[in-house]
Design an enzyme around this catalytic site. Structure first.
Site, PDB file in Angstrom:
ATOM      1  N   THR A 254       0.845  -1.203   0.000  1.00 38.37           N
ATOM      2  CA  THR A 254       0.000   0.000   0.000  1.00 38.37           C
ATOM      3  C   THR A 254       0.880   1.253   0.000  1.00 38.37           C
ATOM      4  O   THR A 254       1.950   1.283   0.603  1.00 38.37           O
ATOM      5  CB  THR A 254      -0.924   0.022   1.219  1.00 38.37           C
ATOM      6  OG1 THR A 254      -0.140   0.055   2.405  1.00 38.37           O
ATOM      7  CG2 THR A 254      -1.805  -1.212   1.243  1.00 38.37           C
ATOM      8  N   ASN A 258      -6.215   4.252   2.241  1.00 39.31           N
ATOM      9  CA  ASN A 258      -7.297   3.765   1.381  1.00 39.31           C
ATOM     10  C   ASN A 258      -6.800   3.178   0.056  1.00 39.31           C
ATOM     11  O   ASN A 258      -7.594   2.967  -0.858  1.00 39.31           O
ATOM     12  CB  ASN A 258      -8.328   4.859   1.111  1.00 39.31           C
ATOM     13  CG  ASN A 258      -9.264   5.048   2.294  1.00 39.31           C
ATOM     14  OD1 ASN A 258      -9.828   4.093   2.817  1.00 39.31           O
ATOM     15  ND2 ASN A 258      -9.394   6.288   2.738  1.00 39.31           N
ATOM     16  N   GLY A 280      -2.369  -3.954  10.454  1.00 35.80           N
ATOM     17  CA  GLY A 280      -3.271  -3.887  11.586  1.00 35.80           C
ATOM     18  C   GLY A 280      -4.716  -4.075  11.157  1.00 35.80           C
ATOM     19  O   GLY A 280      -5.012  -4.476  10.020  1.00 35.80           O
ATOM     20  N   ASP A 281      -5.633  -3.784  12.073  1.00 36.10           N
ATOM     21  CA  ASP A 281      -7.058  -3.917  11.748  1.00 36.10           C
ATOM     22  C   ASP A 281      -7.490  -2.910  10.692  1.00 36.10           C
ATOM     23  O   ASP A 281      -8.495  -3.110  10.005  1.00 36.10           O
ATOM     24  CB  ASP A 281      -7.896  -3.728  13.017  1.00 36.10           C
ATOM     25  CG  ASP A 281      -7.692  -4.868  14.010  1.00 36.10           C
ATOM     26  OD1 ASP A 281      -7.509  -6.013  13.551  1.00 36.10           O
ATOM     27  OD2 ASP A 281      -7.708  -4.613  15.223  1.00 36.10           O
ATOM     28  N   SER A 313      -0.790  -2.600  15.863  1.00 36.48           N
ATOM     29  CA  SER A 313      -0.700  -2.422  17.311  1.00 36.48           C
ATOM     30  C   SER A 313      -1.803  -3.169  18.052  1.00 36.48           C
ATOM     31  O   SER A 313      -1.612  -3.615  19.179  1.00 36.48           O
ATOM     32  CB  SER A 313      -0.769  -0.926  17.661  1.00 36.48           C
ATOM     33  OG  SER A 313       0.247  -0.201  17.004  1.00 36.48           O
ATOM     34  N   GLY A 314      -2.981  -3.302  17.428  1.00 34.89           N
ATOM     35  CA  GLY A 314      -4.107  -3.932  18.104  1.00 34.89           C
ATOM     36  C   GLY A 314      -4.271  -5.399  17.762  1.00 34.89           C
ATOM     37  O   GLY A 314      -4.200  -6.273  18.603  1.00 34.89           O
ATOM     38  N   ASP A 376      -7.524   5.146  21.868  1.00 33.53           N
ATOM     39  CA  ASP A 376      -7.136   4.593  20.571  1.00 33.53           C
ATOM     40  C   ASP A 376      -6.652   5.677  19.609  1.00 33.53           C
ATOM     41  O   ASP A 376      -5.598   5.556  18.977  1.00 33.53           O
ATOM     42  CB  ASP A 376      -8.329   3.837  19.968  1.00 33.53           C
ATOM     43  CG  ASP A 376      -7.915   2.937  18.816  1.00 33.53           C
ATOM     44  OD1 ASP A 376      -6.705   2.804  18.565  1.00 33.53           O
ATOM     45  OD2 ASP A 376      -8.807   2.368  18.169  1.00 33.53           O
ATOM     46  N   ARG A 383       2.662   5.792  18.156  1.00 35.35           N
ATOM     47  CA  ARG A 383       2.607   4.553  17.377  1.00 35.35           C
ATOM     48  C   ARG A 383       3.959   3.842  17.310  1.00 35.35           C
ATOM     49  O   ARG A 383       4.037   2.624  17.205  1.00 35.35           O
ATOM     50  CB  ARG A 383       2.093   4.850  15.970  1.00 35.35           C
ATOM     51  CG  ARG A 383       2.082   3.661  15.041  1.00 35.35           C
ATOM     52  CD  ARG A 383       1.421   3.983  13.718  1.00 35.35           C
ATOM     53  NE  ARG A 383      -0.026   4.104  13.874  1.00 35.35           N
ATOM     54  CZ  ARG A 383      -0.857   3.076  13.834  1.00 35.35           C
ATOM     55  NH1 ARG A 383      -0.395   1.858  13.646  1.00 35.35           N
ATOM     56  NH2 ARG A 383      -2.154   3.252  13.967  1.00 35.35           N
TER      57      ARG A 383
END
Length: 677
Positions: A254, A258, A280-281, A313-314, A376, A383
């Site tokens: 990426t 987006n 990540g998510d 991170s999550g 969050d 980060r």
């Protein structure tokens, strides 16, 4: 350590005996044991010898449940089994022929230059002094750690060396029969009886009959997720496992926010067999919403399962999948997530349709307003420190506690689904007639990386040779350790007096072949490529969202009386549909991947800081729900309406910030499919 077994037959055997592959699948009917249980039939069977230990040999059987290793030494017998569910792939290899320029005897030649093995599917030139064919079987065994109750998966490589014939092609034919049978069993496909017969001599048909996914995986990788090591992590931790399982892929990096969403929306994604999000998510959020911006979204969600490699991170969804399948995620998250990809198992997952004043989107993890959402979003500035940023900012927000005024409405669940059994899905199919010890191969860069992931270091074949030559007697205490059959220095080979004994075992330690043999079939697309995607894809307000239409009233419409409304001041409102919001955040213990329930947690103003601290400390174990002032409500839909004139906070969907204002969510059960171990 790679356990090395070698195909052996008596020297006096004729052609029929030389083949000596006992194919009992012709007797496919099941045998009934005395207790009425059904026994699995043997597909292939052979005896392998170990020359470094006297009076020791292995009877290796391939059955419909796994690979059985029966060790017989001085009258003692012990059997262990590698369950079929733990095997991810196998490959045939041979020693590559060395040219004059790479002669091992030339000045300056080093050992590492001899470690060259190539895949033999296309009949590569081989070393004329070593006509053996090597079959490498890759498995990841579920092991109990020394700590009580802890488990982990460990990598095992079993190497079968076939050297009964004087021609390499003949040995390869026998190795290929085992490879074909293993691949068919792993893929849950019938083993072709005709090709298993020793009288079948067409090597090409054996090589071409192996089942496998014809399409590649689409890998979308966010290089800046988490600490920003996504590319390195994939190449060194995920690619080797995909290679072992012969899962080929196209990887796209990426380039901007987006990018993945635009890629999935505009490309012909049906040329791939699934979509793997590395990051990540957030990148999975982009992929899912890119799918629902396609007019053919129904076909896309049905045909393309989603996978996730946790580099952020999550990593809430990756942990939730592992938790649902009772996999030991924490010791090695990358390994468990990679196994989800290569095992080709699919599980439905709920998605949530989210409506705000400016856009519609689909969510797979959570919606947040207040305390946790603030942590969050505001911790993004930290980060670089990874997941620890949440802990640091939790302290800051606890000291400067905020409350938000508004209204929360929800449609309660009429009936909750039955809880799933706590019995491990793995244990249902696991063969418990033995435990195989784990080992790792020499010179394996991946193993050194995984060292901190509860994988033990072990000696190589060459280390064992060195120790034996210094007077260490191997095999003197074959059965002292009741938990292990295959020792760290096991090496088996056929005794062949008519052949020069060349040390060709470098082939078992090739980093190139073991971890990069599938690379030629996969493609890597760099960040400098022009792929036709627009360079400005951040504005999502004017996108056309397809997907299933909502069944609840519109965001601007009045809610029916069946909805329950709560007005007042809130510390936080957080909705989750998976068990974990992050690797160490066990937010909704009763959630399932596809239960059709949104678990809505409400903390109203007035909760003490002490209780809120207890809430935070309990998130890792799920005990936060016992704290005073915390409510967890199962709902089908909900609406959040922050007070316009009150403090401005953050609203998040899957960790991504959305417009602060009214938000409505509705569950769609089993709408998508994810890859699971």
């Amino acid at each position: 350590m790679a356990a090395l077994l070698n195909f052996h037959v008596p020297k006096s055997a004729g052609m029929e005996q030389i083949a000596r592959l006992t194919y009992e699948s012709a007797k496919r009917k099941k045998c009934m044991a005395g207790d009425g249980q059904i026994c699995s039939s043997t597909v292939l069977e052979e005896t392998f010898y170990i020359t470094s230990k006297k009076n020791t040999f292995y009877r290796v059987k391939l059955t419909e449940k796994g690979l059985s290793l029966q060790k017989e030494s001085n009258g003692s017998t012990k059997t262990e089994t590698i369950a079929l569910n733990d095997i991810i792939g196998c490959r045939c290899m041979c020693s590559k022929k060395r040219s004059a320029d790479s002669c091992a005897c030339r000045p300056g030649a080093s050992k590492i230059q001899l470690r060259v093995v190539e895949s033999t599917e296309n009949f590569l030139p081989y070393d004329e002094y070593d006509t053996s064919a090597y079959l490498y079987i890759y498995a990841y065994i579920l092991k109990k750690a020394r700590v009580k109750g802890a488990r982990r998966r460990e990598r095992t490589t079993i190497t079968l060396r076939f050297r009964s014939f004087d021609k390499y092609e003949d040995n390869l034919r026998e190795a290929s029969r085992w490879r074909l049978a293993i691949k068919c069993l792993v893929a849950r496909m019938p083993v072709p009886k005709m090709l298993m017969s020793p009288t079948h001599g067409n090597l090409e048909s054996l090589l071409n009959a192996c089942p496998g996914e014809q399409k590649k995986l689409l890998v979308l990788l966010n290089p800046k997720s988490g600490p920003g090591r996504g590319r390195e992590t994939f190449q060194r931790r995920i690619h080797p496992i995909l290679s072992e399982a012969e899962r080929h892929y196209d990887i796209h990096i990426t380039k901007y926010p987006n990018y993945a969403r635009e890629f999935v929306r505009t490309k012909d994604i049906y040329q791939w067999c699934g979509i793997l999000a590395v990051g990540g998510d957030g990148i999975l959020f982009e992929v899912i919403n890119g799918i629902f911006e396609r007019p053919d979204w129904e076909k896309a969600v049905k045909e393309l399962p989603l996978g996730v490699i946790p580099c952020g991170s999550g990593n809430g969804l990756a942990k939730s999948i592992a938790h649902a399948k009772q996999e030991p995620y924490d010791p090695n998250p990358m390994l468990i997530s990679a196994l989800s990809v290569v095992k080709s198992k699919k599980t439905p997952i709920d998605l949530i349709r989210i409506e705000t004043r400016s856009q519609i989107m689909f969510s797979f993890l959570s919606v947040g307003w207040g305390f946790l959402a603030d942590i969050d979003i505001e911790s993004e500035r930290l980060r670089v420190i990874g997941g620890q940023r949440f802990t640091v900012w939790s302290v800051a927000r606890l000291i400067g506690l905020r409350t938000y005024k508004g209204k929360v409405s929800y449609l309660p669940c009429e009936k909750l689904p039955l809880s799933e059994s706590n019995e491990s899905l793995y244990e249902q199919d696991h063969i418990d007639d033995g435990k195989i010890s784990h080992s790792r191969s020499y010179g394996d860069e991946l193993d050194r990386i995984l060292r901190y992931g509860s994988v033990r270091e072990s000696r190589s074949y060459h280390d064992a040779l060195d120790s034996n030559s210094n007077g260490a007697e191997s095999g003197s205490n074959d059965f002292d350790d009741e938990d292990e059959v295959i020792t760290e220095s096991l090496s088996l080979e056929t005794e062949k007096q008519s052949r020069h004994r060349l040390d060709s075992f470098y082939s078992a330690t090739s980093r190139k072949s073991t971890y990069f043999s599938a690379g030629a079939m996969s493609s890597y697309h760099s960040v400098n490529e022009s792929d036709g995607i627009g360079q400005c894809a951040e504005n999502t307000d004017n996108r056309i969202i397809y997907g299933p239409p909502g069944k609840t009233p519109a965001l601007t419409a009045q809610l029916p009386s069946t909805w329950i409304q709560i007005k007042g001041n809130f510390v936080m409102v957080h909705a989750a549909y998976q068990t974990h919001l992050a690797q160490d955040c066990f937010f909704a213990p009763r959630a399932r991947l596809a239960d059709g329930v949104i678990w809505l947690l409400i903390v109203r103003a007035g909760i003490t800081r002490a209780n809120l601290l207890q809430f935070l400390l309990g998130l890792s174990s799920g005990t936060h729900l016992t704290c005073s002032g915390v409510e967890m409500i199962p709902v089908q839909a909900f609406r959040i309406e922050p007070e316009v004139n009150g403090p401005i906070g953050h609203l998040t969907v899957d960790g991504e910030e959305v417009d602060y204002g009214p938000l409505q969510a509705e569950v769609f059960p089993s709408l998508a499919t994810v890859m699971t171990p």
